[in-house]
Design a protein around this motif. Structure first.
Motif: not given
Lengths: 361, 388, 243, 154
Positions: B42-49, B60-65, D130-137
């Motif tokens: 799905g739309v999960l993003r993992l920033v890997l070092k 992990p970077v979330l929130g794409y869905i 869950l939201l973008d870093d620059d989200w307001k509110g």
């Protein structure tokens, strides 16, 4: 056949060359044209076969729409690939990026030239055939490495590095397995190797040793052409598409084609070296049986045998998962290579003492 | 009071590079795995070092869905909210529905009957099997074997058909409602479920031969991504992930809901918490679910399938109400904050995958990229469930 | 920390032996796996693929399958909807809009348009379950793809007027005909509950300027046997014709 | 442990803790000052051993001008639950992080920050999740508005 002297195209070219350069060049062009056409057609056929075989392994039907049972599917796909936009990433090393697929393709083409598909269909018959094939297939890794490097994509680079390590390692084992057959037949010339199997194929004629070296050759070659379970350079679930992530259109098609033709070359080599090449299935002494077997032309025998190996390779692909990088190296250096060495010694002993069925008369 | 600074992802990566801007660590580099990647499901993003092939750190970077299900829930009646939970963990839609239904029933004092509970248990267990079948196929594919994927889907199709016949939908079912189930079971339901069980038993053996006993698969999983019991508990992992670490916490056993108390089944637990254990626990759960269904399928009592009229908007008394169910992936919890109306004041869903995902930051470092894929796959992540 | 209680099964460890036994078991396991795939390869009867558009004749959806909402009309071409708006309230995503009118003869509230937005519908079945008169149904017609999203707004009723019960009480066909008038495919903007969709200046119920792409002619409430609603987008209609 | 017993044990640990009513499982309200220390005790006390933070979220009591944090604790050893409520001022919601007590709190607190704007002291990595870093509110607050939102249905 008696009126027509059996000569390879390379021989004809060599003969024609001192008299007329043009005639010689004509033969060379003929050879290349034949190889290229063969590659394209065989590639399409193999891709179709792969899709159908995969489908039936997986309880599916595969392509069914384009033509009866989808036989023109690959033609349609080829046309699509030809017309697709050729994308070159802006930050890539453009020259190498454009050049890499040709390198990969070239290695495949060169290997194809010496494959004895029947006594009359062989473009060049070198006295160092086995060595030559080993050399030019190793050449293919350059294309992969360049593709991965020039794409300027980390996933591509990872794939390319995997490919480099893998192909170079497994060449050792593959060569080791080839040496066994070279020892048995006493020649590196592929046509001679085929002729040496008139009494029986090396895979069963030298008990166990032939079979072991066949298995080693098959495994090592699978790794060399990066097919599952050794498809780490492409590893779809890990690297998206590995070294050819950034390729599209025609250039992608070249990698794709090279991959499939490589599979055919591996199958052809395995058939030539271990399964008697274009030789019909003969058992020394059983003349009636042998004459029945002779009814099938040599070309058909070769196709049958290499087809069988191709099917085996596909069967592996659609059954097994992929190995991990370190496991891949472990398999090569800790398992295949020791066994290959022991096998080589055993082969040497069997040649010296004549421990095989139907010794060469 | 010291100032509290809120950072950003860039800041986080910069910190991971090190104070010297990476001058001393030229070997290491960052790659994005996802949001579009074949094995992040799905739309999960993992920033890997990464250091070569070795994973050093996973961010992990979330929130794409992220769809704001909780905010939407504040405007929907309890019955309407149920259909949103289908879309969280879409492979356990029924269990998610059940969690909301259970919370509302408990809060509004709705007595369901035995038939309803038995039907709920059976369909939820069927879906657990379907979910594990899908996971099995995807797991095989993540390891590079494509064929299990098709076999898994082929057998899941049978369950989908059974559920579709009764429910009318294959994925977003919205079947378990507060106060009952949407439809009574189809007349053919019992026969078809029994047929499925006889069909699937030999297929499960094939699964075992094809992947479980395969030496490559075993070597890919053995000892990879070990999650100790202490860490699993501290990281809030639930479901098969927690049980594979050796903690036998299964809501179906510890606080039986539905008619789980009536059915005999074993809780599979792992030894080490590696990928092998997580794999084995899920395969064994398929067997146990089949056992549960077998015991219940012939004993569905008579009764109504709905005890509350669906046109009625259920009012929930003021207060905070919890319910939890064990989905195929872990504990799905619902917290209803009611101010006495028929619309929740606040609704919180505790999704299992959110917590399970973070164990990857603990287990993956030190392993290779290929192992990271195995680890993620063994967690059986459904991304909409994480992002909500 | 393996908790060993009753009713628990603990994962077996992977057994590993010496070099040669590992080699043997490994090869054996691989060959067994190949056996399974070959089993399916060699039996074409195990193929499960459905050739979808070709098998339309035999493809049968389950009765309860939830797709296209429909307002079934009886053999006289009349429905049972009283425009009570319970379905509208039950809909979680405001996909239903009931437009009612004062009946010309009865002077009671009756259904003018039943507007259903497939583009925002989640097929949760809440409206069907909530309907106290059981006049809604989710039909199994799943071939609803269109190229234009605006074609996904349907008017489910074929006429504006009272329910069939009311209509059938009136025995005189002349009188009955006064009570209803035909309604066609709806193609105007649909306000969401509480707010209007930007860009649409027209109001519901007012005559709509007919779009070129939208279907114009609508079937009159002739005695139809098909339970499906009249409001069928043109593209879908054509697809259906091929079946 | 029984609910009454559980509550009295918690009260012996933190005298300021009061019973939070209208909750269908054992629930305590504690002052925000006691959060990290009390949480650690709750985890380490052998009789309680709340080793799992099941969920951590918040409720925005808009009219009362406070945000109430909810910590839902579970003990895998004793199999009992406890909900801990902490009230914060809505204008300046600051509380100390418990991410060193339970690992998962690090991310659950990030979510609460993301949705409610609660600030966590000594949090290792406080940023939106869950939201973008620059989200307001902060969207789950009751008075949150943005241009994408439709009016609440009637």
């Amino acid at each position: 056949m008696s009126s027509w002297e059996v000569k390879t195209i390379a021989q004809r070219a060599a003969e024609a060359m001192p008299e007329s350069v043009l005639a010689g060049a004509g033969y060379v062009l003929l050879a290349v044209g034949f190889a290229a056409a063969f590659m394209a057609l065989m590639g399409m056929a193999l891709i179709y076969a792969e899709r159908k075989v995969a489908a039936h392994f997986q309880c599916r039907l595969g392509p069914m729409r384009v033509g009866p049972h989808g036989i023109f599917q690959t033609v349609a796909d080829t046309i699509k690939l030809l017309f697709k936009e050729d994308i070159v990433p802006s930050q890539s090393d453009k020259l190498l990026h454009l050049f890499a697929p040709y390198l990969s393709m070239m290695a495949t083409l060169l290997a194809l030239l010496v494959l004895p598909m029947s006594p009359v269909v062989q473009i060049a018959d070198m006295n160092i055939g086995v060595l030559y094939v080993t050399a030019v297939t190793g050449f293919g890794v350059l294309g992969v490495l360049l593709a991965g490097w020039s794409s300027n994509n980390k996933w591509s680079l990872l794939g390319a590095m995997r490919a480099g390590a893998q192909i170079i390692s497994y060449e050792v084992s593959a060569t080791m397995a080839l040496l066994v057959v070279v020892m048995f037949s006493g020649s590196m010339q592929l046509s001679k190797i085929v002729e040496s199997q008139a009494e029986g194929w090396w895979i069963w004629r030298a008990p166990v040793i032939g079979l072991v070296s066949f298995v080693i050759f098959l495994i090592a070659s699978l790794a060399e052409i990066s097919r599952t379970p050794f498809d780490l350079p492409e590893g779809e679930s890990e690297l998206t598409a590995g070294f050819h992530t950034e390729y599209s259109g025609l250039r992608f098609a070249m990698f794709f084609l090279a991959e499939f033709i490589n599979m055919f070359i591996v199958a052809g080599m395995a058939a030539t070296l271990f399964l008697g090449g274009w030789m019909p299935f003969h058992i020394g002494g059983f003349d009636t049986f042998n004459s029945v077997m002779d009814l099938l032309p040599p070309g058909a025998w070769f196709s049958l045998k290499s087809g069988l190996v191709v099917f085996l390779i596909m069967w592996f692909r659609w059954t097994f998962p992929r190995l991990r990088v370190d496991q891949l190296m472990k398999l090569e250096w800790k398992i295949l290579l020791p066994i290959g060495f022991v096998n080589l010694f055993a082969a040497a002993a069997s040649v010296v003492f004549g421990w095989y069925f139907f010794p060469i008369r | 009071m010291s100032a509290i600074t809120v950072t950003s992802l860039d800041e986080r990566i910069r910190r991971s590079i090190g104070a010297d801007g990476g001058a001393s660590t030229t070997q290491e580099y960052f790659v994005n795995m996802g949001p579009q990647h074949p094995s992040t499901h799905g739309v999960l993003r993992l920033v890997l070092k990464l250091d070569g092939e070795n994973v050093r750190e996973v961010i992990p970077v979330l929130g794409y869905i992220h769809r704001g299900v909780e905010k939407m829930g504040e405007h929907l009646s309890y019955r309407q909210f149920v259909h949103l939970t289908d879309r969280l963990d879409y492979l356990s839609a029924l269990a998610n529905n059940w969690a909301v239904a259970k919370a509302v029933e408990k809060a509004a004092n709705i007595e369901t009957n035995e038939r309803i509970e038995t039907i709920r248990t059976i369909v939820a267990e069927l879906q657990r099997i379907a979910s594990h079948q899908l996971w099995w196929g995807v797991f095989g594919m993540d390891l590079g074997a494509f064929t299990p994927f098709l076999y898994g889907f082929r057998d899941r199709e049978k369950i989908s058909d059974i559920l579709e016949e009764t429910i009318g939908a294959r994925l977003t079912m919205n079947y378990i409602q507060p106060g009952g189930v949407m439809f009574d079971i189809h007349p053919d339901f019992q026969r078809k479920v029994k047929e499925f069980l006889t069909y699937f038993r030999p297929k499960l053996e094939e699964y075992e031969t094809l992947l479980t006993q395969n030496v490559i698969v075993q070597e890919r999983m053995r000892g990879v991504g070990v999650l100790t019991a202490e860490k699993a508990v501290s990281m809030g992992a639930t479901g098969p992930v927690l049980r594979a670490s050796g903690v036998a916490h299964d809501l179906r056993r510890s606080e039986p809901y539905g008619v789980y108390a009536k059915a005999a089944f074993d809780v599979p637990v792992g030894r080490n918490g590696d990928c092998w254990d997580r794999y084995w626990v899920r395969i064994e759960e398929i067997r146990q679910s089949m056992r549960i269904i077998e015991q219940l399928i012939d004993n569905i009592p008579e009764g109504k399938h709905l005890v509350v009229k669906p046109a009625v908007r259920t009012k929930v008394p003021e207060g905070i109400h919890y319910s939890q169910v064990e989905t195929a992936r872990g504990i799905f919890g619902v917290m209803l904050v009611s101010d006495g109306k028929d619309v929740p004041y606040r609704i919180h869903v505790r999704t299992p995958n959110f917590n399970n995902l973070w164990t990857v930051t603990e287990t993956a470092p030190g392993w290779r990229v290929a192992d990271l894929v195995t680890i993620i796959s063994s967690l059986d992540i459904v991304v909409p469930d994480i992002d909500r | 920390m393996v908790v060993s209680e009753s009713n628990q099964v603990v994962a077996p460890p992977i057994q590993r032996g010496g070099f040669f036994s590992n080699l043997a078991t490994g090869l054996k396991s691989l060959l067994k796996g190949m056996g399974i795939t070959f089993h399916y390869f060699s039996r074409p009867s195990t193929v499960v693929t459905q050739q979808y558009p070709e098998n339309r004749a035999t493809l049968k959806m389950f009765d309860r399958y939830r797709m296209r909402l429909s307002l079934p009309h009886d053999e006289n071409g009349f429905h049972k909807c009283t425009a009570c708006t319970i379905c509208e309230q039950a809909c979680p995503n405001s996909s239903i809009r009931i437009v009612s009118r004062k009946g010309a003869v009865t002077n009671k509230t009756e259904l003018d348009r039943f507007i259903w937005r497939m583009d925002s519908c989640t097929f949760c079945n809440a409206c069907v379950v909530a309907c106290p008169f059981s006049c809604l149904k989710m039909s199994g017609d799943f071939e609803c793809s269109v190229y234009d999203k605006s074609l996904l707004v349907f008017n489910l009723t074929r006429y504006a007027g009272p329910t069939s019960t009311v209509l059938m009480k009136v025995t005189d066909p002349q009188e009955r005909a006064k009570m209803w008038e035909p309604r066609d495919v709806y193609s105007g903007p649909v306000p969401l509950r509480g707010t209007a969709v930007p860009g649409g200046g027209r109001t519901l119920g007012a005559p709509e300027p007919v779009k070129a792409s939208a279907p114009v002619a609508a079937p009159t409430p002739a005695p139809a046997t098909a339970p499906a609603a009249s409001a069928t987008a043109l593209a879908v209609e054509e697809e259906g014709g091929k079946k | 442990m029984e609910a009454n017993e559980l509550i009295s044990t918690v009260q012996s640990l933190e005298p300021a803790a009061t019973l939070r009513d209208k909750v269908d499982r054992p629930a305590m309200s504690v002052p925000k000052e006691s959060v990290p220390a009390l949480m650690r005790r709750l985890r380490d006390e052998p009789a309680l051993s709340f080793d799992m933070l099941c969920a951590h979220t918040a409720i925005d009591w808009h009219n009362e001008n406070r945000i109430e944090l909810v910590y839902q604790l579970y003990s895998t050893k004793h199999r009992h639950y406890l909900a801990v409520f902490v009230s914060l001022l809505r204008d300046m919601p600051v509380v100390t992080s418990v991410s060193d007590v339970w690992r998962i709190a690090e991310w659950q607190e990030r979510e609460v920050y993301d949705m409610f704007g609660v600030l966590y002291r000594s949090h290792p990595d406080l940023r939106r999740i869950l939201l973008d870093d620059d989200w307001k509110g902060f969207p789950l607050r009751k008075d949150y508005k943005d241009e994408f939102m439709l009016e609440a249905p009637k």
